[in-house]
Write a protein that holds these residues in place. Structure first.
Motif, PDB file in Angstrom:
ATOM      1  N   GLN A  37      39.052  -0.387  83.736  1.00 24.17           N
ATOM      2  CA  GLN A  37      38.149   0.529  83.047  1.00 24.17           C
ATOM      3  C   GLN A  37      37.955   0.089  81.602  1.00 24.17           C
ATOM      4  O   GLN A  37      38.772  -0.650  81.047  1.00 24.17           O
ATOM      5  N   LYS A  38      36.870   0.567  81.002  1.00 26.17           N
ATOM      6  CA  LYS A  38      36.590   0.259  79.598  1.00 26.17           C
ATOM      7  C   LYS A  38      37.445   1.124  78.692  1.00 26.17           C
ATOM      8  O   LYS A  38      37.720   2.285  78.992  1.00 26.17           O
ATOM      9  N   TYR A  39      37.874   0.548  77.570  1.00 23.52           N
ATOM     10  CA  TYR A  39      38.724   1.273  76.620  1.00 23.52           C
ATOM     11  C   TYR A  39      38.334   0.827  75.211  1.00 23.52           C
ATOM     12  O   TYR A  39      38.177  -0.372  74.955  1.00 23.52           O
ATOM     13  N   THR A  40      38.148   1.784  74.322  1.00 23.27           N
ATOM     14  CA  THR A  40      37.790   1.482  72.935  1.00 23.27           C
ATOM     15  C   THR A  40      39.018   1.634  72.051  1.00 23.27           C
ATOM     16  O   THR A  40      39.716   2.647  72.112  1.00 23.27           O
ATOM     17  N   ASN A  41      39.243   0.624  71.219  1.00 21.04           N
ATOM     18  CA  ASN A  41      40.464   0.581  70.425  1.00 21.04           C
ATOM     19  C   ASN A  41      40.140   0.305  68.956  1.00 21.04           C
ATOM     20  O   ASN A  41      39.128  -0.328  68.645  1.00 21.04           O
ATOM     21  N   ASN A  42      40.974   0.788  68.061  1.00 19.05           N
ATOM     22  CA  ASN A  42      40.828   0.500  66.637  1.00 19.05           C
ATOM     23  C   ASN A  42      41.489  -0.827  66.296  1.00 19.05           C
ATOM     24  O   ASN A  42      42.610  -1.106  66.723  1.00 19.05           O
ATOM     25  N   LEU A  79      42.972  -8.829  59.321  1.00 19.32           N
ATOM     26  CA  LEU A  79      41.682  -8.815  58.617  1.00 19.32           C
ATOM     27  C   LEU A  79      41.156  -7.402  58.418  1.00 19.32           C
ATOM     28  O   LEU A  79      39.999  -7.217  58.037  1.00 19.32           O
ATOM     29  N   GLN A  80      41.988  -6.411  58.679  1.00 22.65           N
ATOM     30  CA  GLN A  80      41.564  -5.015  58.521  1.00 22.65           C
ATOM     31  C   GLN A  80      41.172  -4.722  57.077  1.00 22.65           C
ATOM     32  O   GLN A  80      41.886  -5.080  56.136  1.00 22.65           O
ATOM     33  N   ASN A  81      40.042  -4.077  56.893  1.00 24.06           N
ATOM     34  CA  ASN A  81      39.534  -3.727  55.566  1.00 24.06           C
ATOM     35  C   ASN A  81      39.385  -2.214  55.486  1.00 24.06           C
ATOM     36  O   ASN A  81      38.438  -1.636  56.025  1.00 24.06           O
ATOM     37  N   ASN A  82      40.313  -1.564  54.823  1.00 26.02           N
ATOM     38  CA  ASN A  82      40.300  -0.107  54.749  1.00 26.02           C
ATOM     39  C   ASN A  82      39.093   0.421  53.971  1.00 26.02           C
ATOM     40  O   ASN A  82      38.629   1.541  54.203  1.00 26.02           O
ATOM     41  N   ASP A  83      38.573  -0.379  53.047  1.00 28.25           N
ATOM     42  CA  ASP A  83      37.422   0.064  52.261  1.00 28.25           C
ATOM     43  C   ASP A  83      36.145   0.150  53.102  1.00 28.25           C
ATOM     44  O   ASP A  83      35.243   0.927  52.808  1.00 28.25           O
ATOM     45  N   ALA A  84      36.077  -0.673  54.126  1.00 28.50           N
ATOM     46  CA  ALA A  84      34.882  -0.714  54.969  1.00 28.50           C
ATOM     47  C   ALA A  84      34.929   0.295  56.111  1.00 28.50           C
ATOM     48  O   ALA A  84      33.974   0.420  56.869  1.00 28.50           O
ATOM     49  N   GLY A  85      36.040   0.999  56.254  1.00 32.33           N
ATOM     50  CA  GLY A  85      36.177   1.971  57.333  1.00 32.33           C
ATOM     51  C   GLY A  85      36.731   1.334  58.595  1.00 32.33           C
ATOM     52  O   GLY A  85      36.925   0.117  58.682  1.00 32.33           O
TER      53      GLY A  85
END
Length: 212
Positions: free
Chosen positions: A75-80, A85-91
């Motif tokens: 099944q499809k699953y959406t993940n954060n 390379l995570q950029n907290n300023d960009a959301g």
């Protein structure tokens, strides 16, 4: 030489054993890789000094007794994204994955002598690790909560084999072509050097996959 063997059963609603060849939209293998299976065993028990270590040998895809199922559920699953390379300023950045649903496995392993020296009477780390593992498994104790790949996919059951409740799914036959086996060149304190199983070593036959 005495073989010290252990096994466990683990099941859950979701699982993710990411294929490295699926890039930015990760897709799961139908079975845990050797490294993932080793991690599941070690979430219950391991020796910090490395004098004995757990070597997964095979995995069985299971189902409830009496159920007929010839397919593996995806099944499809959406993940954060939580990578470097995570950029907290960009959301928050989210990406789609293809995971497994409603899974159950039986994992089997040998315990290896990691000391490199001949075992002496009264000093047998392999037997020590086996006894520790079986004691914790029976009591429901663990070093960390076992999960099915990603940490958020916590197992709904982990413990001894449930004879009469679950069974190997003999209807599953798959040629996976190539399967990631080990990420490092050694089981203990190794360097990054991925190794793959290919050809006849990359097949699930009657619900069983053997780690090469």
């Amino acid at each position: 030489m005495t073989k010290y063997q252990i096994c466990l059963e683990i099941s859950g609603d979701f699982a993710m054993w990411a294929r490295p060849d699926t890039g930015s939209t990760p897709t799961s293998y139908p079975i845990p890789t050797w490294s993932a299976a080793k991690g599941i065993f070690e979430s219950i028990a391991f020796l910090k000094d490395g004098r004995a270590w757990i070597n997964p040998k095979r995995v069985e895809i299971c189902r409830r007794v009496g159920n007929s199922c010839e397919q593996i559920g995806y099944q499809k699953y959406t993940n954060n994204y939580r990578g470097p390379l995570q950029n907290n300023d960009a959301g928050a950045f989210q990406f789609s994955t293809i995971i497994l649903s409603d899974v159950c496995y039986r994992l089997y392993a040998d315990i290896e002598n990691g000391s490199g020296v001949h075992l002496k009477h009264g000093d047998n780390p392999s037997h020590q690790l086996q006894a520790m593992f079986e004691r914790r498994l029976a009591k429901g104790q663990c070093y960390k909560t076992p999960c099915l790949g990603w940490n958020e996919f916590v197992a709904s059951y982990w413990g001894p084999l449930r004879e009469g409740v679950t069974e190997k799914n003999d209807e599953i036959h798959l040629d996976l072509v190539s399967v990631l086996n080990q990420v490092f060149d050694k089981a203990i304190a190794g360097a990054y050097q991925p190794r793959y199983q290919r050809g006849s070593e990359a097949k699930i036959i009657k619900g069983e996959f053997v780690y090469a």
